[in-house]
Write a protein that holds these residues in place. Structure first.
Motif, PDB file in Angstrom:
ATOM      1  N   PHE A 168      -1.312  25.213  -0.030  1.00  0.00           N
ATOM      2  CA  PHE A 168      -0.377  25.227   1.092  1.00  0.00           C
ATOM      3  C   PHE A 168      -0.139  23.824   1.650  1.00  0.00           C
ATOM      4  O   PHE A 168       0.997  23.447   1.951  1.00  0.00           O
ATOM      5  N   SER A 169      -1.236  23.069   1.832  1.00  0.00           N
ATOM      6  CA  SER A 169      -1.130  21.805   2.561  1.00  0.00           C
ATOM      7  C   SER A 169      -0.342  20.758   1.788  1.00  0.00           C
ATOM      8  O   SER A 169       0.427  19.993   2.382  1.00  0.00           O
ATOM      9  N   GLU A 195       6.856  17.570   5.139  1.00  0.00           N
ATOM     10  CA  GLU A 195       6.779  16.754   6.350  1.00  0.00           C
ATOM     11  C   GLU A 195       7.186  15.312   6.068  1.00  0.00           C
ATOM     12  O   GLU A 195       7.932  14.694   6.835  1.00  0.00           O
ATOM     13  N   LEU A 209       6.349  28.676  -2.387  1.00  0.00           N
ATOM     14  CA  LEU A 209       6.689  27.442  -1.691  1.00  0.00           C
ATOM     15  C   LEU A 209       7.744  26.648  -2.449  1.00  0.00           C
ATOM     16  O   LEU A 209       8.467  25.851  -1.846  1.00  0.00           O
ATOM     17  N   LEU A 258       3.413  21.446   2.037  1.00  0.00           N
ATOM     18  CA  LEU A 258       3.828  21.276   3.430  1.00  0.00           C
ATOM     19  C   LEU A 258       3.797  19.809   3.841  1.00  0.00           C
ATOM     20  O   LEU A 258       4.671  19.343   4.590  1.00  0.00           O
TER      21      LEU A 258
END
Length: 497
Positions: free
Chosen positions: A213-214, A221, A244, A217
């Protein structure tokens, strides 16, 4: 040369989550089943130990019951009468009942000892009734003493077997208690191991899922920060997680749309500024050009030499071209004001074909193939669009064979009407088709790039669309779709009335 990076292996986060949850659930289920089984086994061992302890106490009571049987025989000998015979028989019966209670579930060794106690009790009872009591009645004390010794030996044997049976039950009870402790210890070890394994699995899977996930993401960002800083070329890198990846793809599409919109806005502002300047220039030069044309026509009438009249005619044509450009600039910069009314589509298209530059019958001819229908449009504006497109088609097909006609076609499309202009010219390159309706873009050497832009504005003002396509077999095909303009039969009769 460095080898190209290996493609990312795609995976689904939901499958990974499902796998982790399934493993955790499986561990919990296995741990629960094992705990239940060990709990049942421990309970069974505890109950068995309890039953064996009860059996041990009962076995110990056998020794007391055997001595009670002997005590009443001894009282009979001491008192030298039959006053305790009834009590003796009662204790014999009680001993038999206790032996019967202990018998179920005994192993072979315990059953043998129990049988020996019963056999000794019966021998003692038979000795009492056949030897001791008759000897007392005869007052044969020597026989009484001899029988008493034999009875004492039988009682000792009965108590020894009863004590041995009690010890046997005690040993089995202790073994059952040890098994219960082992089961409990095993359950605790298993629960601890499962908890540790579940914690390790949750930690490892959690780290992997967190990275899954990170990382995307964080990429989103970073790209958002770069776009905010003004880098419109920033895009999210390919993501291995399918779910994703869809978000990243949508984010990239949004950035592409944003870039296109921004570019369109910049171009629109630039074109708007150019249009306003051009409109001002066109307005200022239109009147002088009209004056020049007026003087040129007057001079042409008074000119005596043919050469001078020809030169003045050329000047008038060039001035007319300048005036046409000025008028197109003014038309493009102004928002079209429509006056829609019901018209017959076939008549409208035939009338537009007649108003094209050049007389009817001039090669290539214009053929009208229109389906009759009443439509609500501004007939002057639609005729202007068709005339412009037919004029462009005639210029594109100039010099071709006479058999290559220009076709103006009209067809009903649901609640709308479709107009097509088809030619057999050289066609339009694909890269030019994308910019064909932009203002000031032209593929002709003498074009202004405003005719098709004006057509685009007039069609969109009607809520329609216009596009250019290659025509099968060669040439071009311009398609105008006017949705919602078709009038049904009832409305048609009312409008005509």
């Amino acid at each position: 040369m460095a080898p190209p990076p290996a493609p990312q292996r795609l995976y689904r986060l939901r499958l990974r989550l499902l796998l982790v949850i399934s493993l955790l659930v499986a561990l919990v289920v296995v741990s629960g089943i094992a705990t239940v089984l060990t709990g049942l086994a421990s309970r069974r061992a505890i109950l068995e130990a309890h039953d064996l302890e009860v059996a041990s106490r009962r076995a110990a009571l056998l020794s007391v019951t055997a001595r009670e049987q002997y005590i009443h025989e001894a009282h009979t000998i001491i008192l030298r009468d039959r006053s305790h015979v009834e009590h003796h028989d009662a204790w014999v019966s009680e001993l038999g009942a206790k032996l019967a209670e202990l018998r179920p579930g005994l192993d072979a060794e315990a059953a043998t000892k129990l049988d020996d106690i019963g056999k000794a009790s019966r021998e003692l009872s038979r000795l009492f009734s056949t030897a001791i009591l008759p000897a007392i009645d005869r007052q044969d004390w020597h026989e009484v003493h001899h029988a008493h010794d034999r009875a004492n030996a039988l009682v000792d044997r009965m108590t020894e077997h009863a004590d041995s049976l009690a010890r046997h039950f005690d040993e089995r009870a202790m073994a059952a208690e040890r098994r219960a402790e082992q089961f409990i210890r095993f359950a605790l070890i298993l629960a601890t191991a499962v908890c540790a394994l579940a914690a390790a699995l949750a930690l490892i899977a959690g780290r992997k899922l967190w990275r899954s996930f990170s990382t995307p993401l964080a990429s989103l960002e970073r790209v958002a920060e770069r776009v905010t800083a003004g880098d419109r070329s920033a895009r999210v890198e390919p993501v291995a997680a399918v779910e994703l990846a869809a978000v990243a793809d949508a984010f990239n599409r949004m950035l592409d749309a944003l870039s296109r919109t921004e570019a369109d806005l910049v171009a629109s502002e630039r074109l708007g500024a150019i249009g306003r300047v051009a409109a001002g220039v066109a307005h200022e030069i239109n009147n002088p050009i009209a004056v020049i044309r007026g003087y040129v026509k007057t001079m042409a009438k008074e000119a005596e030499k043919p050469e001078l009249r020809e030169e003045l005619s050329i000047l008038d044509e060039e001035a007319a071209a300048c005036q046409r450009i000025a008028e197109e600039l003014l038309m493009y910069t102004r928002s079209p004001v429509l006056s829609p009314r019901p018209v017959q589509a076939e008549e409208l298209l035939r009338n537009a074909a007649l108003h094209c530059d050049g007389a009817p019958g001039r090669a290539p001819p214009v053929l009208v193939d229109a389906e009759p229908a009443f439509i609500t449009v501004d007939p002057l504006r639609i005729r202007q669009v068709v005339v412009n497109l037919v004029t462009n088609a005639r210029e594109a097909t100039s010099g071709t064979s006479a058999g290559d006609d220009i076709v103006v076609r009209g067809r009903q499309e649901d609640d709308g009407y479709r107009i097509e202009i088809l030619d057999r010219g050289a066609g339009i390159p694909e890269e030019a088709r994308e910019r064909l309706f932009e203002p000031f873009f032209t593929t002709r050497r003498d074009g202004t790039g405003l005719g098709l832009a004006v057509c685009y504005g007039l069609v969109t003002a009607h809520g329609g669309t216009i596009r250019a396509e290659p025509r099968p077999g060669g040439g071009s095909r311009f398609v105008i779709d006017l949705p919602g303009v078709l009038i049904d039969g009832a409305r048609e009769s009312q409008e005509r009335a």
